[in-house]
Motif scaffolding. Structure first.
Motif, PDB file in Angstrom:
ATOM      1  N   THR A   1      -1.195   7.866  -9.364  1.00  0.00           N
ATOM      2  CA  THR A   1      -0.473   6.999  -9.958  1.00  0.00           C
ATOM      3  C   THR A   1      -1.609   5.129  -9.575  1.00  0.00           C
ATOM      4  N   ILE A   2      -2.073   4.273 -10.890  1.00  0.00           N
ATOM      5  CA  ILE A   2      -2.089   2.706 -10.169  1.00  0.00           C
ATOM      6  C   ILE A   2      -1.231   2.052  -9.599  1.00  0.00           C
ATOM      7  N   VAL A   3      -0.994   1.210  -8.635  1.00  0.00           N
ATOM      8  CA  VAL A   3      -0.290   0.356  -8.342  1.00  0.00           C
ATOM      9  C   VAL A   3      -1.098  -0.901  -8.714  1.00  0.00           C
ATOM     10  N   ARG A   4      -0.881  -1.718  -9.733  1.00  0.00           N
ATOM     11  CA  ARG A   4      -1.787  -3.181  -9.762  1.00  0.00           C
ATOM     12  C   ARG A   4      -1.050  -4.132  -8.898  1.00  0.00           C
ATOM     13  N   LYS A   5      -2.463  -5.012  -8.106  1.00  0.00           N
ATOM     14  CA  LYS A   5      -2.185  -5.898  -7.509  1.00  0.00           C
ATOM     15  C   LYS A   5      -0.787  -6.397  -7.367  1.00  0.00           C
ATOM     16  N   VAL A   6       0.054  -7.057  -8.206  1.00  0.00           N
ATOM     17  CA  VAL A   6       1.144  -7.946  -8.059  1.00  0.00           C
ATOM     18  C   VAL A   6       2.288  -7.200  -7.872  1.00  0.00           C
ATOM     19  N   ALA A   7       2.152  -5.813  -7.192  1.00  0.00           N
ATOM     20  CA  ALA A   7       3.465  -4.824  -7.244  1.00  0.00           C
ATOM     21  C   ALA A   7       3.305  -3.567  -6.445  1.00  0.00           C
ATOM     22  N   VAL A   8       2.016  -4.309  -5.485  1.00  0.00           N
ATOM     23  CA  VAL A   8       1.509  -3.589  -4.136  1.00  0.00           C
ATOM     24  C   VAL A   8       2.590  -3.533  -3.192  1.00  0.00           C
TER      25      VAL A   8
ATOM     26  N   LEU B   1      -3.574   3.232  -5.043  1.00  0.00           N
ATOM     27  CA  LEU B   1      -3.181   3.916  -5.442  1.00  0.00           C
ATOM     28  C   LEU B   1      -1.948   5.012  -4.414  1.00  0.00           C
ATOM     29  N   ARG B   2      -0.843   5.267  -5.420  1.00  0.00           N
ATOM     30  CA  ARG B   2       0.178   6.096  -5.001  1.00  0.00           C
ATOM     31  C   ARG B   2      -0.361   7.678  -4.771  1.00  0.00           C
ATOM     32  N   LEU B   3       0.173   7.728  -3.390  1.00  0.00           N
ATOM     33  CA  LEU B   3       0.012   9.299  -3.184  1.00  0.00           C
ATOM     34  C   LEU B   3       1.271   9.686  -3.043  1.00  0.00           C
ATOM     35  N   GLU B   4       1.452  11.948  -3.530  1.00  0.00           N
ATOM     36  CA  GLU B   4       2.177  11.782  -3.795  1.00  0.00           C
ATOM     37  C   GLU B   4       3.427  12.007  -2.794  1.00  0.00           C
ATOM     38  N   ASP B   5       2.916  11.219  -1.734  1.00  0.00           N
ATOM     39  CA  ASP B   5       4.500  11.103  -1.313  1.00  0.00           C
ATOM     40  C   ASP B   5       4.769   9.865  -1.215  1.00  0.00           C
ATOM     41  N   GLY B   6       4.309   9.207  -1.698  1.00  0.00           N
ATOM     42  CA  GLY B   6       5.029   7.865  -1.689  1.00  0.00           C
ATOM     43  C   GLY B   6       3.677   6.289  -1.100  1.00  0.00           C
ATOM     44  N   ARG B   7       3.026   6.685  -0.380  1.00  0.00           N
ATOM     45  CA  ARG B   7       2.143   5.545   0.367  1.00  0.00           C
ATOM     46  C   ARG B   7       1.229   5.369  -0.706  1.00  0.00           C
ATOM     47  N   LEU B   8       1.235   4.103  -0.108  1.00  0.00           N
ATOM     48  CA  LEU B   8      -0.127   3.734  -0.945  1.00  0.00           C
ATOM     49  C   LEU B   8      -1.701   3.529  -0.045  1.00  0.00           C
ATOM     50  N   VAL B   9      -2.744   3.883  -1.176  1.00  0.00           N
ATOM     51  CA  VAL B   9      -4.175   3.245  -0.829  1.00  0.00           C
ATOM     52  C   VAL B   9      -4.313   2.198  -1.573  1.00  0.00           C
ATOM     53  N   ALA B  10      -4.656   1.224  -0.381  1.00  0.00           N
ATOM     54  CA  ALA B  10      -5.435   0.322  -0.739  1.00  0.00           C
ATOM     55  C   ALA B  10      -7.054  -0.201  -1.370  1.00  0.00           C
ATOM     56  N   ILE B  11      -7.374  -0.723  -2.236  1.00  0.00           N
ATOM     57  CA  ILE B  11      -7.907  -1.081  -3.672  1.00  0.00           C
ATOM     58  C   ILE B  11      -9.263  -2.494  -2.962  1.00  0.00           C
ATOM     59  N   ARG B  12      -9.929  -1.983  -2.411  1.00  0.00           N
ATOM     60  CA  ARG B  12     -10.998  -3.109  -1.647  1.00  0.00           C
ATOM     61  C   ARG B  12     -12.409  -3.306  -2.483  1.00  0.00           C
ATOM     62  N   ALA B  13     -12.664  -4.327  -2.680  1.00  0.00           N
ATOM     63  CA  ALA B  13     -14.213  -5.075  -3.702  1.00  0.00           C
ATOM     64  C   ALA B  13     -14.808  -4.620  -2.549  1.00  0.00           C
TER      65      ALA B  13
ATOM     66  N   ALA C   1       2.549  -4.465   1.165  1.00  0.00           N
ATOM     67  CA  ALA C   1       2.111  -4.014   1.357  1.00  0.00           C
ATOM     68  C   ALA C   1       2.106  -3.481   2.849  1.00  0.00           C
ATOM     69  N   ASP C   2       3.594  -2.861   2.734  1.00  0.00           N
ATOM     70  CA  ASP C   2       4.393  -2.510   4.337  1.00  0.00           C
ATOM     71  C   ASP C   2       3.745  -0.526   3.863  1.00  0.00           C
ATOM     72  N   ALA C   3       3.325  -0.087   2.560  1.00  0.00           N
ATOM     73  CA  ALA C   3       3.465   0.989   2.266  1.00  0.00           C
ATOM     74  C   ALA C   3       2.278   1.351   2.341  1.00  0.00           C
ATOM     75  N   VAL C   4       0.743   0.475   2.580  1.00  0.00           N
ATOM     76  CA  VAL C   4       0.257   1.174   2.237  1.00  0.00           C
ATOM     77  C   VAL C   4      -0.868   1.520   3.923  1.00  0.00           C
ATOM     78  N   VAL C   5      -1.158   2.790   3.534  1.00  0.00           N
ATOM     79  CA  VAL C   5      -1.921   3.438   5.205  1.00  0.00           C
ATOM     80  C   VAL C   5      -3.545   3.318   5.074  1.00  0.00           C
ATOM     81  N   ASP C   6      -4.097   3.113   4.251  1.00  0.00           N
ATOM     82  CA  ASP C   6      -5.165   3.252   4.060  1.00  0.00           C
ATOM     83  C   ASP C   6      -5.954   2.310   2.802  1.00  0.00           C
ATOM     84  N   THR C   7      -7.459   1.722   3.524  1.00  0.00           N
ATOM     85  CA  THR C   7      -7.815   1.280   2.306  1.00  0.00           C
ATOM     86  C   THR C   7      -9.421   1.807   1.386  1.00  0.00           C
TER      87      THR C   7
END
Length: 213
Positions: free
Chosen positions: A6-13, A60-72, A15-21
């Motif tokens: 799943t893609i999580v858009r910027k406004v809904a990300v 990006l939301r992983l299957e276990d619920g963690r998030l991986v942030a996208i950076r330009a 920060a405490d769920a992000v584990v990598d970038t």
């Protein structure tokens, strides 16, 4: 390997769920590769339900619920300036006509370095820079037209209903007229009988009977 579903858009990300970038340039954000490697070494497979673009700040939301942030990612660009706004505007128009992506700020444009010849042709000054590239969305993006289309359908539907009601009204009026006509006919028939009379000779004369007085 982990799956990103799943893609999580910027406004809904969160920060405490992000584990990598994951760092991606503009082209890779427009058409993300199936396999990605994050800065911290986390490997993931993109398994989205449908193709979609990624924006700087999304996750990006992983299957276990963690998030991986996208950076330009920083990329080689030209910072373009002009002596007057009209010249810069003319260049932006030319870039759009040539389908060259451009990031537009108040008094500067950022474009790929491959557009250097077009920039020089418009008499603008260009300085090489390296920065994140976040160009404007394509003009054919109609993602905000759904509401207008619905409104149009609603208007058409109302117009149709109005026409239907008007027709029903005429039909009722026509029916009423027929009913009145029938009533007049019956009245005339009764009126004819009410004028039938009997002469002294015993013969009964109706309204259509000729009688020599």
């Amino acid at each position: 390997m982990l799956r990103a579903t799943t893609i999580v858009r910027k406004v809904a990300v969160r920060a405490d769920a992000v584990v990598d970038t994951v760092v991606l340039d503009h082209a890779a954000r427009q058409t993300p590769p199936e396999r990605l490697t994050a800065e911290g070494g986390l490997g993931l497979v993109l398994a989205l339900a449908k193709a979609a673009t990624l924006e700087d700040g999304d996750a990006l939301r992983l299957e276990d619920g963690r998030l991986v942030a996208i950076r330009a990612a920083g990329e080689p660009l030209l910072e373009v300036r002009a002596e007057n706004p009209a010249r810069l505007l003319r260049l932006a128009w030319q870039l759009g006509g040539s389908h060259v992506p451009a990031e537009i700020a108040a008094d500067v444009l950022y474009v790929p370095r491959a557009a250097a010849e077009l920039v020089r042709g418009q008499g603008c000054a260009a300085t090489p820079v390296t920065r994140a590239f976040k160009p404007e969305r394509a003009a054919h993006d109609h993602s905000q037209c759904g509401h207008d289309h619905h409104a149009h359908d609603h208007h058409t539907h109302d117009h149709h209903d109005h026409a239907h009601d008007h027709g029903s009204h005429d039909h009722k009026g026509h029916h009423h007229a027929e009913h009145d006509h029938g009533h007049s006919h019956d009245h005339g028939h009764d009126h004819g009988h009410s004028h039938a009379h009997q002469h002294d000779d015993g013969h009964v004369h109706g309204p259509d009977c000729k009688h020599d007085h």
